[in-house]
Design a protein around this motif. Structure first.
Motif, PDB file in Angstrom:
ATOM      1  N   LYS A  28       0.840  -1.197   0.000  1.00 22.29           N
ATOM      2  CA  LYS A  28       0.000   0.000   0.000  1.00 22.29           C
ATOM      3  C   LYS A  28       0.877   1.249   0.000  1.00 22.29           C
ATOM      4  O   LYS A  28       1.933   1.295   0.609  1.00 22.29           O
ATOM      5  CB  LYS A  28      -0.919  -0.002   1.212  1.00 22.29           C
ATOM      6  CG  LYS A  28      -1.939  -1.094   1.134  1.00 22.29           C
ATOM      7  CD  LYS A  28      -2.945  -1.019   2.239  1.00 22.29           C
ATOM      8  CE  LYS A  28      -3.887  -2.195   2.051  1.00 22.29           C
ATOM      9  NZ  LYS A  28      -5.008  -2.172   2.897  1.00 22.29           N
ATOM     10  N   GLY A  29       0.415   2.227  -0.707  1.00 20.66           N
ATOM     11  CA  GLY A  29       1.135   3.488  -0.803  1.00 20.66           C
ATOM     12  C   GLY A  29       0.394   4.417  -1.753  1.00 20.66           C
ATOM     13  O   GLY A  29      -0.627   4.057  -2.343  1.00 20.66           O
ATOM     14  N   ARG A  32       0.127   3.001  -5.477  1.00 23.98           N
ATOM     15  CA  ARG A  32      -0.214   1.585  -5.627  1.00 23.98           C
ATOM     16  C   ARG A  32      -1.016   1.320  -6.902  1.00 23.98           C
ATOM     17  O   ARG A  32      -0.736   0.371  -7.631  1.00 23.98           O
ATOM     18  CB  ARG A  32      -0.995   1.106  -4.409  1.00 23.98           C
ATOM     19  CG  ARG A  32      -1.332  -0.366  -4.503  1.00 23.98           C
ATOM     20  CD  ARG A  32      -2.025  -0.884  -3.270  1.00 23.98           C
ATOM     21  NE  ARG A  32      -2.084  -2.332  -3.345  1.00 23.98           N
ATOM     22  CZ  ARG A  32      -2.990  -3.049  -2.761  1.00 23.98           C
ATOM     23  NH1 ARG A  32      -3.904  -2.473  -2.008  1.00 23.98           N
ATOM     24  NH2 ARG A  32      -2.993  -4.351  -2.880  1.00 23.98           N
ATOM     25  N   GLY A  33      -1.998   2.138  -7.183  1.00 30.78           N
ATOM     26  CA  GLY A  33      -2.836   1.948  -8.373  1.00 30.78           C
ATOM     27  C   GLY A  33      -2.038   2.050  -9.661  1.00 30.78           C
ATOM     28  O   GLY A  33      -2.241   1.271 -10.598  1.00 30.78           O
ATOM     29  N   ILE A  34      -1.117   3.004  -9.704  1.00 28.16           N
ATOM     30  CA  ILE A  34      -0.288   3.176 -10.903  1.00 28.16           C
ATOM     31  C   ILE A  34       0.617   1.963 -11.103  1.00 28.16           C
ATOM     32  O   ILE A  34       0.766   1.455 -12.221  1.00 28.16           O
ATOM     33  CB  ILE A  34       0.550   4.467 -10.797  1.00 28.16           C
ATOM     34  CG1 ILE A  34      -0.386   5.671 -10.806  1.00 28.16           C
ATOM     35  CG2 ILE A  34       1.562   4.561 -11.922  1.00 28.16           C
ATOM     36  CD1 ILE A  34       0.291   6.977 -10.511  1.00 28.16           C
ATOM     37  N   ILE A  35       1.225   1.497 -10.023  1.00 21.57           N
ATOM     38  CA  ILE A  35       2.112   0.330 -10.114  1.00 21.57           C
ATOM     39  C   ILE A  35       1.318  -0.900 -10.544  1.00 21.57           C
ATOM     40  O   ILE A  35       1.799  -1.705 -11.357  1.00 21.57           O
ATOM     41  CB  ILE A  35       2.837   0.099  -8.777  1.00 21.57           C
ATOM     42  CG1 ILE A  35       3.776   1.267  -8.492  1.00 21.57           C
ATOM     43  CG2 ILE A  35       3.607  -1.215  -8.788  1.00 21.57           C
ATOM     44  CD1 ILE A  35       4.379   1.264  -7.111  1.00 21.57           C
ATOM     45  N   GLN A  36       0.104  -1.055 -10.042  1.00 20.44           N
ATOM     46  CA  GLN A  36      -0.719  -2.191 -10.440  1.00 20.44           C
ATOM     47  C   GLN A  36      -1.054  -2.143 -11.933  1.00 20.44           C
ATOM     48  O   GLN A  36      -0.973  -3.154 -12.629  1.00 20.44           O
ATOM     49  CB  GLN A  36      -2.003  -2.228  -9.619  1.00 20.44           C
ATOM     50  CG  GLN A  36      -1.786  -2.658  -8.190  1.00 20.44           C
ATOM     51  CD  GLN A  36      -3.056  -2.588  -7.361  1.00 20.44           C
ATOM     52  OE1 GLN A  36      -3.902  -1.719  -7.585  1.00 20.44           O
ATOM     53  NE2 GLN A  36      -3.172  -3.501  -6.416  1.00 20.44           N
ATOM     54  N   VAL A  37      -1.412  -0.952 -12.408  1.00 19.98           N
ATOM     55  CA  VAL A  37      -1.736  -0.812 -13.836  1.00 19.98           C
ATOM     56  C   VAL A  37      -0.498  -1.079 -14.689  1.00 19.98           C
ATOM     57  O   VAL A  37      -0.578  -1.744 -15.731  1.00 19.98           O
ATOM     58  CB  VAL A  37      -2.317   0.592 -14.127  1.00 19.98           C
ATOM     59  CG1 VAL A  37      -2.413   0.845 -15.626  1.00 19.98           C
ATOM     60  CG2 VAL A  37      -3.678   0.735 -13.486  1.00 19.98           C
TER      61      VAL A  37
END
Length: 83
Positions: A28-29, A32-37
């Motif tokens: 979490k950070g 996080r969403g950008i890294i997941q995408v």
């Protein structure tokens, strides 16, 4: 030479792990969403690129380039003498 199941399965599992498993375990950070995408897009695009290269090798568009002497020898040996 046809398609083999083992390379297809191995690379699909590998890039599936990059695109499906790794995004789940991102810590979490704020990003996080950008890294997941990024991981999902990397998995999909790399797998698709590999698949295109693998399929293209099954039926290559460019055949061997033979010089005239080699063609004449082949024709003579196979009983199709050229004039």
């Amino acid at each position: 030479m046809g398609a083999a199941a083992v390379p297809f399965i191995v690379f699909t599992v590998f890039w599936g792990g990059v695109g499906i498993v790794l995004p789940i375990i991102v810590p979490k950070g704020p990003n996080r969403g950008i890294i997941q995408v990024i991981l999902m897009l990397t998995g999909v695009t790399c797998w698709l690129f590999w698949l295109c290269c693998y399929v293209a090798q099954m039926n290559p568009l460019i055949g061997p380039q033979l010089d005239r002497h080699t063609l004449l020898v082949m024709a003579k040996e196979w009983g199709n003498e050229l004039k």
